[in-house]
Design a protein around this motif. Structure first.
Motif, PDB file in Angstrom:
ATOM      1  N   ALA A 268       0.850  -1.197   0.000  1.00  9.49           N
ATOM      2  CA  ALA A 268       0.000   0.000   0.000  1.00  9.49           C
ATOM      3  C   ALA A 268       0.889   1.252   0.000  1.00  9.49           C
ATOM      4  N   PRO A 269       0.405   2.361  -0.549  1.00 13.55           N
ATOM      5  CA  PRO A 269      -0.915   2.549  -1.152  1.00 13.55           C
ATOM      6  C   PRO A 269      -0.861   2.398  -2.679  1.00 13.55           C
ATOM      7  N   TYR A 270      -1.804   1.639  -3.199  1.00 13.09           N
ATOM      8  CA  TYR A 270      -1.864   1.500  -4.645  1.00 13.09           C
ATOM      9  C   TYR A 270      -3.322   1.524  -5.087  1.00 13.09           C
ATOM     10  N   ASP A 271      -3.520   1.777  -6.372  1.00  8.62           N
ATOM     11  CA  ASP A 271      -4.844   1.928  -6.945  1.00  8.62           C
ATOM     12  C   ASP A 271      -5.336   0.570  -7.447  1.00  8.62           C
ATOM     13  N   ARG A 272      -6.624   0.283  -7.264  1.00  9.26           N
ATOM     14  CA  ARG A 272      -7.126  -1.043  -7.626  1.00  9.26           C
ATOM     15  C   ARG A 272      -7.637  -1.204  -9.057  1.00  9.26           C
ATOM     16  N   PRO A 273      -8.269  -0.188  -9.666  1.00  8.26           N
ATOM     17  CA  PRO A 273      -8.795  -0.425 -11.020  1.00  8.26           C
ATOM     18  C   PRO A 273      -7.792  -1.026 -12.005  1.00  8.26           C
ATOM     19  N   PRO A 274      -6.523  -0.622 -11.993  1.00  2.24           N
ATOM     20  CA  PRO A 274      -5.600  -1.244 -12.953  1.00  2.24           C
ATOM     21  C   PRO A 274      -5.273  -2.714 -12.658  1.00  2.24           C
ATOM     22  N   LEU A 275      -5.643  -3.222 -11.463  1.00  3.44           N
ATOM     23  CA  LEU A 275      -5.282  -4.606 -11.132  1.00  3.44           C
ATOM     24  C   LEU A 275      -5.971  -5.617 -12.039  1.00  3.44           C
ATOM     25  N   SER A 276      -7.107  -5.273 -12.613  1.00  3.02           N
ATOM     26  CA  SER A 276      -7.795  -6.196 -13.517  1.00  3.02           C
ATOM     27  C   SER A 276      -7.501  -5.841 -14.973  1.00  3.02           C
ATOM     28  N   LYS A 277      -6.757  -4.763 -15.196  1.00 10.30           N
ATOM     29  CA  LYS A 277      -6.503  -4.270 -16.552  1.00 10.30           C
ATOM     30  C   LYS A 277      -4.999  -4.184 -16.804  1.00 10.30           C
ATOM     31  N   GLN A 278      -4.448  -2.992 -16.852  1.00 11.80           N
ATOM     32  CA  GLN A 278      -3.058  -2.817 -17.289  1.00 11.80           C
ATOM     33  C   GLN A 278      -2.046  -3.570 -16.416  1.00 11.80           C
ATOM     34  N   PHE A 279      -2.247  -3.586 -15.104  1.00 12.56           N
ATOM     35  CA  PHE A 279      -1.286  -4.276 -14.233  1.00 12.56           C
ATOM     36  C   PHE A 279      -1.357  -5.773 -14.458  1.00 12.56           C
ATOM     37  N   LEU A 280      -2.593  -6.299 -14.597  1.00 14.12           N
ATOM     38  CA  LEU A 280      -2.774  -7.728 -14.841  1.00 14.12           C
ATOM     39  C   LEU A 280      -2.182  -8.122 -16.200  1.00 14.12           C
ATOM     40  N   ALA A 281      -2.307  -7.212 -17.153  1.00 18.94           N
ATOM     41  CA  ALA A 281      -1.789  -7.481 -18.490  1.00 18.94           C
ATOM     42  C   ALA A 281      -0.268  -7.421 -18.536  1.00 18.94           C
ATOM     43  N   GLY A 282       0.325  -6.817 -17.527  1.00 20.32           N
ATOM     44  CA  GLY A 282       1.782  -6.705 -17.479  1.00 20.32           C
ATOM     45  C   GLY A 282       2.316  -5.434 -18.119  1.00 20.32           C
ATOM     46  N   SER A 283       1.433  -4.530 -18.540  1.00 22.70           N
ATOM     47  CA  SER A 283       1.926  -3.318 -19.187  1.00 22.70           C
ATOM     48  C   SER A 283       2.241  -2.203 -18.191  1.00 22.70           C
ATOM     49  N   TRP A 284       1.654  -2.283 -16.982  1.00 25.59           N
ATOM     50  CA  TRP A 284       2.006  -1.333 -15.924  1.00 25.59           C
ATOM     51  C   TRP A 284       2.632  -2.094 -14.768  1.00 25.59           C
ATOM     52  N   ASP A 285       3.596  -1.443 -14.092  1.00 25.29           N
ATOM     53  CA  ASP A 285       4.189  -2.089 -12.918  1.00 25.29           C
ATOM     54  C   ASP A 285       3.660  -1.437 -11.631  1.00 25.29           C
ATOM     55  N   ALA A 286       4.167  -1.913 -10.486  1.00 21.98           N
ATOM     56  CA  ALA A 286       3.657  -1.457  -9.196  1.00 21.98           C
ATOM     57  C   ALA A 286       3.850   0.047  -9.008  1.00 21.98           C
ATOM     58  N   GLU A 287       4.961   0.548  -9.526  1.00 21.57           N
ATOM     59  CA  GLU A 287       5.235   1.975  -9.347  1.00 21.57           C
ATOM     60  C   GLU A 287       4.180   2.822 -10.060  1.00 21.57           C
ATOM     61  N   ARG A 288       3.721   2.350 -11.192  1.00 23.27           N
ATOM     62  CA  ARG A 288       2.762   3.089 -12.014  1.00 23.27           C
ATOM     63  C   ARG A 288       1.398   3.193 -11.335  1.00 23.27           C
ATOM     64  N   ILE A 289       1.086   2.224 -10.454  1.00 25.86           N
ATOM     65  CA  ILE A 289      -0.235   2.254  -9.825  1.00 25.86           C
ATOM     66  C   ILE A 289      -0.184   2.797  -8.394  1.00 25.86           C
ATOM     67  N   SER A 290       0.964   3.315  -8.000  1.00 28.57           N
ATOM     68  CA  SER A 290       1.085   3.867  -6.653  1.00 28.57           C
ATOM     69  C   SER A 290       0.160   5.075  -6.475  1.00 28.57           C
ATOM     70  N   LEU A 291      -0.483   5.137  -5.340  1.00 24.15           N
ATOM     71  CA  LEU A 291      -1.350   6.289  -5.023  1.00 24.15           C
ATOM     72  C   LEU A 291      -0.566   7.361  -4.271  1.00 24.15           C
ATOM     73  N   LEU A 292       0.542   6.991  -3.648  1.00 26.65           N
ATOM     74  CA  LEU A 292       1.278   7.947  -2.823  1.00 26.65           C
ATOM     75  C   LEU A 292       2.692   7.422  -2.597  1.00 26.65           C
ATOM     76  N   PRO A 293       3.618   7.811  -3.476  1.00 22.29           N
ATOM     77  CA  PRO A 293       5.005   7.377  -3.271  1.00 22.29           C
ATOM     78  C   PRO A 293       5.544   7.906  -1.936  1.00 22.29           C
ATOM     79  N   ALA A 294       6.549   7.222  -1.401  1.00 22.08           N
ATOM     80  CA  ALA A 294       7.077   7.551  -0.077  1.00 22.08           C
ATOM     81  C   ALA A 294       7.536   9.009   0.028  1.00 22.08           C
ATOM     82  N   ASP A 295       8.184   9.507  -1.035  1.00 23.59           N
ATOM     83  CA  ASP A 295       8.675  10.887  -0.943  1.00 23.59           C
ATOM     84  C   ASP A 295       7.520  11.885  -0.912  1.00 23.59           C
TER      85      ASP A 295
END
Lengths: 65, 412
Positions: free
Chosen positions: B39-66
């Motif tokens: 956490a924190p990451y966004d869920r809508p891409p989990l069934s789409k771009q992230f599942l397809a492998g075109s987006w990685d975990a960084e791309r779906i982050s809702l709030l990077p540490a910095d």
């Protein structure tokens, strides 16, 4: 003054921004975001930040120059 | 309001609440807690771009540490809230730590509805990033996938898998899985989308058994048919993560009961947002638990206002809105839809690539479903916001001041 920026390639036309701030955002005939007025007064910041955060594909951002 | 705010749950509702607070000038401490290490990451891409492998975990982050640091938000990950003591205003975490709060926001979301079918490594659910990573590895081209549940998530998983080269069958006990939301007529129309795209279906029949079968699984349907697959995904809805709140003093029954602006009933200083929250809705005159992304974000803005600017009327969430990218089209639903309302069909999906169904009651627009027509959906949402008549909305979409074009015959 702060400015709104829109990534028109990322935009999918979901329209949450228009619903949140119709004075700032609109869509064209293709359903892609159009920023009606880029600059906004500081007093509007919270409302426009909320509109930016409402974008499901993070196509919007605010620049403070 | 002086003090600290603790937010339990760092998915979209929780993160947007933290961001809203800072945006509204809240200067006190904000702590954001989540059981998920990713956490924190966004869920809508989990069934789409992230599942397809075109987006990685960084791309779906809702709030990077910095960014969390810049906002002055303390992020605690991999920490599950186990109990809420409203008397002492303390949240107990499963490791034994306690966090005190002045204001608490419950944003613990929902988890997949359990099913009786578990075959490790072959039957999957999809809610978390870890689920999506596991499923992604299993979506090998040429494999046969059964999707149990024809709702939006099932449809998106089916689409992603089909695009990756799997053979897919979607199974649902309803002939029109979306009928509960959009009514039978429009539901039957949407039920044609999978075939149009290349995805097979077994609709109107339940899966009553999923069992290991060689290296794969077999799915036995209620009518006796047995489907042999390599893997299955079960998407049969979600249940709220409110178990940790029993005997807290909050009203908990299929979610945390709140007033119409997110304040939890029965306790001071506690709010709830997102999939776990059951807000009173004046429009429906009852409490509702809404599982849409847009609702979570709007609720977060509302609760942010209540905490940071309590003297000002907090903006309320608008009419329901949900979108889904499935079977090669974008399906969108807004407002109130269903068979009790009058329906007006515009466009033609096969001939024009787009269709809109407007739902009316006593001549007033109440809701809309669109397929492949985002500009129509936005026009309808604008109409809903100002109480437009159905006639006005039809005129806007048909672009004429006269008689609207004859609606396309609905193909059922």
């Amino acid at each position: 003054m702060p400015r709104v920026e829109a990534d028109r390639t990322a935009c999918k036309g979901y329209g949450n921004c228009v619903i949140a701030a119709p004075d700032v955002f609109d869509v064209d005939d293709d359903g892609t975001v159009v920023v009606r007025c880029e600059s906004f007064p500081e007093a509007d910041r919270a409302r426009i930040e909320a509109a930016v955060r409402s974008c499901p594909v993070a196509a919007l951002s605010i620049r403070d120059d | 309001m002086a003090g600290s705010t603790v937010i339990i749950g760092a998915s979209v509702a929780g993160v947007r609440t933290a961001q809203a607070l800072r945006s509204l000038g809240y200067r006190d401490a904000i702590t954001l807690v989540d059981q998920d290490l990713h956490a924190p990451y966004d869920r809508p891409p989990l069934s789409k771009q992230f599942l397809a492998g075109s987006w990685d975990a960084e791309r779906i982050s809702l709030l990077p540490a910095d960014r969390a640091g810049e906002l002055g938000v303390e992020l605690l990950r991999g920490q599950r809230a186990s109990r809420l003591d409203t008397g002492r205003a303390v949240v107990e975490l499963s490791g034994g730590t306690e966090i005190g709060y002045d204001t608490l926001v419950v944003a613990t979301g929902a988890r997949p509805r359990p099913s009786p079918w578990t075959v490790p490594g072959r039957v999957f659910v999809l809610r978390t990033l870890a689920h999506a990573q596991a499923l992604r590895s299993a979506l090998v081209p040429g494999r046969r996938l059964a999707v149990i549940g024809g709702g939006f998530i099932g449809a998106e998983v089916a689409t992603t898998a089909y695009n990756l080269g799997l053979t897919v069958t979607v199974i649902d006990p309803l002939r029109a899985p979306m009928a509960r939301v959009v009514g039978d007529e429009v539901g039957r129309f949407l039920a044609r989308l999978p075939h149009r795209y290349g995805v097979a279906t077994r609709l109107g029949v339940a899966a009553d058994l999923i069992a290991p079968d060689g290296d794969g699984v077999l799915v036995r349907l209620g009518d006796g048919e047995v489907i042999h697959c390599d893997l299955a995904v079960v998407g049969i809805g979600a249940v709220p993560n409110d178990d940790w709140l029993t005997s807290s003093g909050l009203t908990v029954e299929d979610g945390v009961w709140c007033d119409e602006a997110g304040r939890a009933e029965g306790v001071c200083g506690v709010y709830a947002v997102g999939d776990v929250a059951r807000w009173f809705s004046p429009g429906f005159d009852r409490h509702r638990r809404v599982e849409h992304w847009t609702s979570a974000v709007e609720q977060a803005t509302c609760v942010g206002h209540r905490i940071a600017r309590p003297a000002v009327a907090a903006p309320r969430p608008g009419p329901d809105y949900v979108w889904s990218d499935q079977y090669g089209v974008t399906v969108q639903v807004a407002g109130v839809t269903g068979d009790a309302l009058d329906r007006h069909w515009l466009g033609d999906l096969d001939r024009q690539g787009r269709v809109a169904i407007l739902y009316g009651e006593h001549g007033r627009l109440r809701g809309a479903v669109t397929v492949g027509w985002p500009s129509a959906m936005l026009a309808c949402r604008r109409g809903l916001a100002r109480g437009a008549l159905v006639e006005e909305a039809i005129r806007t979409l048909t672009g004429s001041a006269g008689t609207p074009q004859r609606p396309a015959a609905c193909q059922t």
